[in-house]
Write a protein that holds these residues in place. Structure first.
Motif, PDB file in Angstrom:
ATOM      1  N   VAL A   1       0.857  -1.184   0.000  1.00 11.96           N
ATOM      2  CA  VAL A   1       0.000   0.000   0.000  1.00 11.96           C
ATOM      3  C   VAL A   1       0.892   1.234   0.000  1.00 11.96           C
ATOM      4  N   PRO A   2       0.817   2.041  -1.052  1.00 13.96           N
ATOM      5  CA  PRO A   2       1.754   3.161  -1.146  1.00 13.96           C
ATOM      6  C   PRO A   2       1.418   4.302  -0.184  1.00 13.96           C
ATOM      7  N   ALA A   3       2.429   5.098   0.097  1.00 17.27           N
ATOM      8  CA  ALA A   3       2.277   6.224   1.024  1.00 17.27           C
ATOM      9  C   ALA A   3       1.151   7.149   0.553  1.00 17.27           C
ATOM     10  N   GLU A   4       1.029   7.293  -0.760  1.00 18.60           N
ATOM     11  CA  GLU A   4      -0.006   8.154  -1.332  1.00 18.60           C
ATOM     12  C   GLU A   4      -1.408   7.728  -0.874  1.00 18.60           C
ATOM     13  N   THR A   5      -1.649   6.430  -0.908  1.00 20.56           N
ATOM     14  CA  THR A   5      -2.961   5.924  -0.491  1.00 20.56           C
ATOM     15  C   THR A   5      -3.160   6.136   1.005  1.00 20.56           C
ATOM     16  N   LEU A   6      -2.094   5.848   1.760  1.00 21.60           N
ATOM     17  CA  LEU A   6      -2.180   6.013   3.213  1.00 21.60           C
ATOM     18  C   LEU A   6      -2.512   7.463   3.556  1.00 21.60           C
ATOM     19  N   ALA A   7      -1.794   8.386   2.898  1.00 16.17           N
ATOM     20  CA  ALA A   7      -1.998   9.806   3.203  1.00 16.17           C
ATOM     21  C   ALA A   7      -3.396  10.250   2.777  1.00 16.17           C
ATOM     22  N   PHE A   8      -3.846   9.771   1.651  1.00 19.53           N
ATOM     23  CA  PHE A   8      -5.166  10.162   1.148  1.00 19.53           C
ATOM     24  C   PHE A   8      -6.250   9.762   2.156  1.00 19.53           C
ATOM     25  N   VAL A   9      -6.220   8.504   2.555  1.00 20.88           N
ATOM     26  CA  VAL A   9      -7.263   8.025   3.461  1.00 20.88           C
ATOM     27  C   VAL A   9      -7.167   8.756   4.807  1.00 20.88           C
ATOM     28  N   ALA A  10      -5.924   8.935   5.261  1.00 18.62           N
ATOM     29  CA  ALA A  10      -5.741   9.564   6.568  1.00 18.62           C
ATOM     30  C   ALA A  10      -6.215  11.020   6.573  1.00 18.62           C
ATOM     31  N   SER A  11      -6.177  11.665   5.411  1.00 18.16           N
ATOM     32  CA  SER A  11      -6.494  13.092   5.384  1.00 18.16           C
ATOM     33  C   SER A  11      -8.002  13.367   5.264  1.00 18.16           C
ATOM     34  N   LYS A  12      -8.797  12.327   5.121  1.00 22.26           N
ATOM     35  CA  LYS A  12     -10.234  12.534   4.907  1.00 22.26           C
ATOM     36  C   LYS A  12     -11.044  12.158   6.149  1.00 22.26           C
ATOM     37  N   GLU A  13     -12.176  12.828   6.286  1.00 19.23           N
ATOM     38  CA  GLU A  13     -13.077  12.447   7.381  1.00 19.23           C
ATOM     39  C   GLU A  13     -13.873  11.208   7.011  1.00 19.23           C
ATOM     40  N   ARG A  14     -14.081  11.063   5.719  1.00 22.45           N
ATOM     41  CA  ARG A  14     -14.818   9.885   5.254  1.00 22.45           C
ATOM     42  C   ARG A  14     -14.283   9.520   3.875  1.00 22.45           C
ATOM     43  N   VAL A  15     -14.134   8.219   3.656  1.00 23.41           N
ATOM     44  CA  VAL A  15     -13.704   7.770   2.331  1.00 23.41           C
ATOM     45  C   VAL A  15     -14.625   6.637   1.871  1.00 23.41           C
ATOM     46  N   TYR A  16     -15.245   6.832   0.716  1.00 21.99           N
ATOM     47  CA  TYR A  16     -16.042   5.759   0.126  1.00 21.99           C
ATOM     48  C   TYR A  16     -15.118   4.856  -0.661  1.00 21.99           C
ATOM     49  N   VAL A  17     -15.101   3.579  -0.305  1.00 18.63           N
ATOM     50  CA  VAL A  17     -14.251   2.614  -1.018  1.00 18.63           C
ATOM     51  C   VAL A  17     -15.181   1.770  -1.892  1.00 18.63           C
ATOM     52  N   VAL A  18     -15.010   1.948  -3.203  1.00 22.76           N
ATOM     53  CA  VAL A  18     -15.949   1.349  -4.153  1.00 22.76           C
ATOM     54  C   VAL A  18     -15.348   0.068  -4.722  1.00 22.76           C
ATOM     55  N   GLU A  19     -16.077  -1.033  -4.601  1.00 21.32           N
ATOM     56  CA  GLU A  19     -15.525  -2.314  -5.049  1.00 21.32           C
ATOM     57  C   GLU A  19     -16.617  -3.217  -5.594  1.00 21.32           C
ATOM     58  N   HIS A  20     -16.215  -4.070  -6.529  1.00 20.21           N
ATOM     59  CA  HIS A  20     -17.099  -5.133  -6.985  1.00 20.21           C
ATOM     60  C   HIS A  20     -16.733  -6.428  -6.283  1.00 20.21           C
ATOM     61  N   ASN A  21     -17.227  -6.585  -5.082  1.00 20.01           N
ATOM     62  CA  ASN A  21     -17.098  -7.856  -4.372  1.00 20.01           C
ATOM     63  C   ASN A  21     -18.022  -7.803  -3.160  1.00 20.01           C
ATOM     64  N   HIS A  22     -18.119  -8.896  -2.453  1.00 19.29           N
ATOM     65  CA  HIS A  22     -19.098  -9.005  -1.376  1.00 19.29           C
ATOM     66  C   HIS A  22     -18.543  -8.585  -0.035  1.00 19.29           C
ATOM     67  N   SER A  23     -17.209  -8.628   0.095  1.00 22.22           N
ATOM     68  CA  SER A  23     -16.665  -8.479   1.443  1.00 22.22           C
ATOM     69  C   SER A  23     -15.832  -7.215   1.647  1.00 22.22           C
TER      70      SER A  23
END
Ligand SMILES: Cc1ncc(C[n+]2csc(CCOP(=O)(O)OP(=O)(O)O)c2C)c(N)n1
Ligand code: SF4
Ligand SMILES: [Mg+2]
Lengths: 280, 583
Positions: free
Chosen positions: B518-540
């Motif tokens: 998991v790159p630093a960019e992703t870590l920083a992005f998620v950490a900087s938001k109050e809410r993050v919608y994670v969009v995926e095609h799967n059940h879990s």
């Protein structure tokens, strides 16, 4: 001059047949003066699958049952190498059996040595598909039944001179580009399935049998089945044909991958996807 | 009365053999000639022939990776097509219905839809003695609806059948019958109800993600490919079979996936850049070998064109449910890299990067696709072939080997990467094994050595962290609400963000292209938001779980999941986010 690994001491039990296979292979490599750096020995998993450590060549330890596809990939990628696959009867005839039929069929020019001891040595004594009294499979017959096979032989570690000779012939066959050289060796496991006495009593040497013509596939097939019916096991060069070496094999290991020399032709491929525009 | 269109969505549906896909291709050619950006998709059952098939096409002023929300023109070759797809037609859309098999079924279309019922099939058989010509008949009618010049339509038909000259005349004849029908129904040439906007046209290619990736691998120097046919990865095998030989390479159709991946390992062992590509059950079968590549330190690239699982699942449907397996699968702990492409351009670029990275880490690299990215086509700028670099990593040439003094295949180094000599090189002999081994490649269970070797291998991915491909950002970076997704979500997320922005809901978007490590960019992005919608095609929520596993709180992440095999459309995804924001 750069130093590299020192060949290992075999880890086998005293009296293990695999010593004989290794001895014959080393002699054959030296008989044919094949440089070690041009030799790649790929082995399966099992007691047999440690042979590559003892030779001083390039060595590879494949996944259990996958020595044939791995060797096929290596040989296709660099057909200049002398590629030798080796492994046990569990490795080759149980988990890896599916690949053997396809290796017979594709006839790639490398050697495959199966150390048949009728047992899983490394995992301590379970039946292999060739265990006496368990409706065993005969890979020699299987090989004969695939019409593309070009070299099918069986040796016995109790007959070391013949084994050396068969190994030499197998290597020559593959190196000349005739195809897949399949050599099964009766290589007893003294610890879990001591078959020396059994095979001593059962074997029939077809090399010394004036009647046997190794170039005649159907005769070889009948002979092997007849011997089975008599409770005997044939050794020697069972079947051999010379195929014309495949014309100009690709050699990916020598391919030029530098993008610069290919840009124009890569562009040609890309052009096939170009969208036609109206007003260019 | 002509209505201008800038975002045009068409669907052609019928039984498998009806040639729905041909109409889509020809219509796409017509749009492309006017400078439209294209996106095309197929919706097929798993059966070879017959079964219901839909071809979808979107033409837009700006590049889009995904279909729009509703269909402007729907060509339905039978009643089943109407029953299945009728509800997707826009309020002011058009349905061209082949009434050969019976009248239009009731109750599937909204009131405003204009319906043209024509017995194409019957007319084609009557006048041209072959039902297949109904496609060009239909094309004639649609091109009039779209106010396309007759000469343009004729030109694409001629181009399409150039290789089969005997088919040109009957197809043109069918097209002319289509024009005649249009004439009778108030759609004279130049006066249709819809007019396509003019778009500035630049150079473009129309390509699937699979073909784009395959070309990327070829350009990156892949010269060995082994595969076993499986939907939706097979086109990579096909591409390699067509092209690799001309570059001195070899493509093999193996007897199964175990053989395919082990052949690739054997070839890679000799220094040849090697690839395999698979999907679903095939990627499960390959796990043992990927783990082996990690332990034995063999550069191996594996494409996973994901399809809906579990097991044989839905072979022709898209899903993103292998994420957890790619990141955690295979026995034992070993370093690996997982890249994920969101469109054809990504697929090309990441194929090149994946190949070089596998050489640099001397280990397994996955390129993750999904059926949508793999098989849908879109127009993208032609790939830049002039800036491709081949990185050999720590591979030794004979001179370097000769002066090294002592060669140990698994020598312990600061960055974990050991210099590497190939079979065939004098004095470079080595033992390569997946068993734990010492620096010489001799099997060893000595505890100290074990720890050193595990740590050495782990360092290899740390050393390339800064060079892993960065993600694509979109939306308003300053927003405290984020949206994150990979692969097939990439295009639709962007449109959704634009759509919501026009309603005053601003989102910051990230499409990571490296998902493991998991790159630093992703870590920083998620950490900087109050809410993050994670969009995926799967059940879990596999991607969200990965983010959670590296320390992100589930309080801020909200999973938006779908697992029906059908890609999100922008409105659908926007609704899910609106619901999330309201809750
Ligand atoms: C996938 C897998 N399953 C099981 C094993 C365990 N295993 C190691 S060696 C072996 C059998 C070896 O027998 P054989 O090939 O006849 O070799 P021998 O020891 O007799 O020389 C087995 C089952 C393994 N390593 N990998
Ligand atoms: S267990 Fe059997 S096969 Fe293994 S080394 Fe000992 S004798 Fe040989
Ligand atoms: Mg055995």
């Amino acid at each position: 001059m750069t130093d590299t690994y020192r060949p290992a001491e075999p880890i086998w039990c005293a009296g293990c047949g695999h010593f004989g296979v290794e001895g014959a292979l080393l002699l054959a490599l030296s008989d044919l003066s094949i440089p070690k750096e041009e030799t790649l020995v790929l082995a399966g998993i099992g007691c047999s699958g440690t042979i590559q450590n003892n030779l001083g060549t390039y060595g590879y330890h494949a996944l259990h049952g996958r020595v044939l596809p791995t060797a096929t990939g290596a040989w296709m990628a660099n057909p200049k190498l002398t590629v030798i696959a080796a492994g046990g009867d569990g490795d080759g005839y149980a988990i890896g059996m599916g690949h053997l039929i396809h290796a017979f069929r594709h006839n790639p020019s490398f050697t495959y040595i199966v150390m048949n001891n009728g047992v899983y040595g490394l995992t301590k004594g379970q039946n292999s598909p060739t265990r006496h009294g368990t409706r065993p499979i005969d890979a020699i017959l299987l090989g004969l039944s695939v019409l593309e096979t070009t070299f099918v032989a069986r040796g016995f570690t109790r007959a070391p001179e013949q084994l050396r000779d068969l190994t030499v012939r197998a290597l020559k066959h593959a190196r000349a580009g005739h195809g897949f050289a399949f050599l099964e060796v009766l290589s007893p496991c003294v610890t879990y399935n001591d078959t020396y006495a059994l095979w001593d009593a059962e074997y029939v040497d077809l090399d010394t049998d004036g009647e046997h013509d190794p170039t005649n596939r159907s005769q070889a097939f009948s002979r092997v089945t007849e011997l089975h019916a008599e409770g005997r096991i044939p050794i020697g060069l069972i079947h051999h044909t010379e195929r014309d070496p495949t014309a100009a094999l690709a050699d990916p290991s020598a391919a030029d991958i530098g993008p610069d020399s290919h840009i124009a032709s890569y562009e040609d491929i890309l052009d096939r996807y170009k969208v036609e525009r109206h007003n260019r | 009365m002509t209505r201008p269109v800038t975002d045009f969505n068409a669907m052609v549906a019928g039984q498998g053999g009806d040639g729905s896909l041909t109409v889509i291709t020809l219509l796409g050619n017509l749009l492309a000639r006017r400078g439209f950006h294209l996106y095309t998709s197929r919706n097929v059952g798993s059966q070879v022939k017959g079964g219901h098939t839909a071809g979808l096409l979107r033409g837009t002023m700006v590049p889009r990776t995904g279909m729009g929300d509703s269909i402007d023109v729907f060509i339905a070759f039978d009643a089943e097509a109407i029953e299945k797809g009728g509800s997707r037609v826009a309020q002011d859309g058009f349905v061209v219905y082949d009434s050969s098999g019976g009248p239009l079924p009731d109750g599937h279309l909204s009131d405003g839809v204009t319906v043209l019922e024509i017995p194409f099939g019957r007319l084609a058989v009557r006048d041209l003695r072959r039902e297949l010509f109904k496609n060009s008949f239909a094309l004639g009618v649609i091109s009039r609806i779209l106010t396309i010049d007759d000469a343009d339509t004729a030109a694409v038909i001629k181009a399409r059948f150039a290789a089969k000259p005997e088919l040109v005349d009957p197809n043109l004849q069918a097209m002319i019958e289509g024009f005649a029908y249009a004439d009778e129904h108030d759609m004279a040439e130049g006066a249709g109800p819809i007019r396509l906007a003019k778009v500035k046209a630049d150079d473009r290619i129309l390509i699937t993600g699979n073909d784009a990736a395959a070309l990327g691998f070829l350009v990156a120097g892949v010269r060995f490919f082994a595969g076993y046919p499986i939907t939706p990865a097979t086109e990579i095998l096909d591409f390699m079979t067509r092209h690799i030989e001309a570059y001195g390479g070899v493509a093999v159709q193996a007897e199964d996936e175990l053989a395919a991946v082990n052949m690739a390992l054997g070839a890679a062992l000799t220094g040849v850049r090697s690839l395999t590509a698979t999907s679903g059950p095939g990627i499960s079968l390959m796990q043992e070998a990927v783990s082996h590549a990690g332990s034995a330190e063999i550069p191996l690239v594996v494409v996973d064109a994901q399809r809906a699982g579990p097991s044989t699942g839905m072979p022709t449907k898209s899903e993103q449910s292998d994420i957890a397996m790619l990141i955690h699968g295979g026995n034992g702990d070993f370093p690996r890299i997982v890249l994920a492409a969101g469109n054809a351009t990504d697929a090309f670029e990441l194929a090149v990067i994946a190949t070089n990275l596998s050489q640099r880490i001397q280990g397994p690299v996955y390129l993750m696709l999904d059926q949508t990215v793999s098989q849908d086509s879109s127009t993208v700028p032609p790939f830049d072939l002039t800036t491709i670099e081949i990185d050999h990593g720590r591979r030794l040439n004979q001179h370097q080997l000769d002066v090294i003094g002592e060669y140990r295949r698994y020598s312990i180094t600061d960055d974990g990467v050991s210099p590497w000599a190939m079979p065939g090189m004098p004095d470079g002999m080595s033992l390569v094994t997946g068993n734990e081994h010492d620096e010489w490649g001799k099997v060893s269970t000595e505890p100290r050595n074990r720890v050193d070797m595990m740590d050495k291998r782990a360092r290899k991915t740390d050393a390339v962290l800064d060079d892993l491909p960065s993600g694509h950002r979109f939306g308003d970076d300053a927003s405290t609400v984020g949206i994150l997704g990979v692969g097939m979500q990439s295009g639709v997320m962007r449109e959704t963000v634009e759509l919501l922005a026009s309603d005053g809901i601003e989102l910051a978007g990230l499409q990571p292209r490296t998902i493991w490590p998991v790159p630093a960019e992703t870590l920083a992005f998620v950490a900087s938001k109050e809410r993050v919608y994670v969009v995926e095609h799967n059940h879990s929520g596999q991607l969200a779980q990965i983010l959670e596993s590296v320390g992100h709180s589930t309080d801020t992440m909200r999973s938006i999941l779908k697992y029906d095999g059908i890609a999100f459309t922008p409105l659908e995804l926007a609704d899910r986010i609106r619901t999330g924001e309201a809750g």
